[in-house]
Design an enzyme around this catalytic site. Sequence first.
Site, PDB file in Angstrom:
ATOM      1  N   GLY A  57      60.778  57.216  37.703  1.00  0.00           N
ATOM      2  CA  GLY A  57      62.206  57.015  37.531  1.00  0.00           C
ATOM      3  C   GLY A  57      62.574  55.542  37.561  1.00  0.00           C
ATOM      4  N   CYS A  58      63.817  55.267  37.888  1.00  0.00           N
ATOM      5  CA  CYS A  58      64.306  53.883  37.947  1.00  0.00           C
ATOM      6  C   CYS A  58      63.387  53.035  38.818  1.00  0.00           C
ATOM      7  CB  CYS A  58      65.728  53.864  38.504  1.00  0.00           C
ATOM      8  SG  CYS A  58      66.388  52.199  38.755  1.00  0.00           S
ATOM      9  N   PHE A  59      62.917  51.921  38.277  1.00  0.00           N
ATOM     10  CA  PHE A  59      61.904  51.157  39.012  1.00  0.00           C
ATOM     11  C   PHE A  59      62.442  50.395  40.206  1.00  0.00           C
ATOM     12  CE2 PHE A  59      61.807  48.036  35.089  1.00  0.00           C
ATOM     13  CZ  PHE A  59      63.093  47.592  35.360  1.00  0.00           C
ATOM     14  N   TRP A  60      63.741  50.299  40.376  1.00  0.00           N
ATOM     15  CA  TRP A  60      64.268  49.604  41.554  1.00  0.00           C
ATOM     16  C   TRP A  60      63.861  50.320  42.841  1.00  0.00           C
ATOM     17  CZ3 TRP A  60      70.004  49.004  39.566  1.00  0.00           C
ATOM     18  CH2 TRP A  60      70.038  48.038  38.550  1.00  0.00           C
TER      19      TRP A  60
END
Length: 215
Positions: A57-60
């Site tokens: 998912g979102c890499f943050w």
Amino acid sequence: MTLRSKILVNKNVLPTAEQALPGRETPMALPETHFVNGNPLLGPFSSNVEFAIFGLGCFWGAERRLWQQEGVVSTVVGYAGGFTPNPTYEEVCSGLTAHTEVVLVVYEPEKISYKSLLKVFWEAHNPTQGMRQGNDIGTQYRSVIYCTTPKQLDAAKASAAEFQAELRKAGLGAITTEIEEAPTVYFAEAYHQQYLAKNPQGYCGLGGTGVCLPA
């Protein structure tokens, strides 16, 4: 442009190489050190480190979960699995690169095993959602494990079978995670690196299924 316009309507469809954006030759400029631990971001590293690549998912949020693990020396976020060289974040979000958001993990195997990293990976997200992760929808959020050695590939496939069995017990669906040999990772822009350390109130859509991978 007709083909690209059609793909833009449905970000759940991967473009072909012919449909993908052309990208550029120049890679993104990155800082020399990791914002959280001060280690070299891209090296040089000691000879005992190994490398792993995960997309969840979102890499943050994914990067934060991984840099928090003892034995992880460095983490770098980027884009992989597609066609466009050195894409921008906006290009990846367009759905016209075929890349997914990934985290490159540099770790010391005597302190944290690859199997332990796989456990973090499976439990930190929902690997059954195809081209999305929670409310984040698009091909760039698909679940992937890109393996840097044949040993990693075998371990990743074995862990997927184990986790699939646990998901079935919980009444959940089939794993959609791509498990493949590692392609080129194109590093993301500097502002994405260790984003949630720089922006503690920033968005994090990371969320697991509540299912655990047996130790």
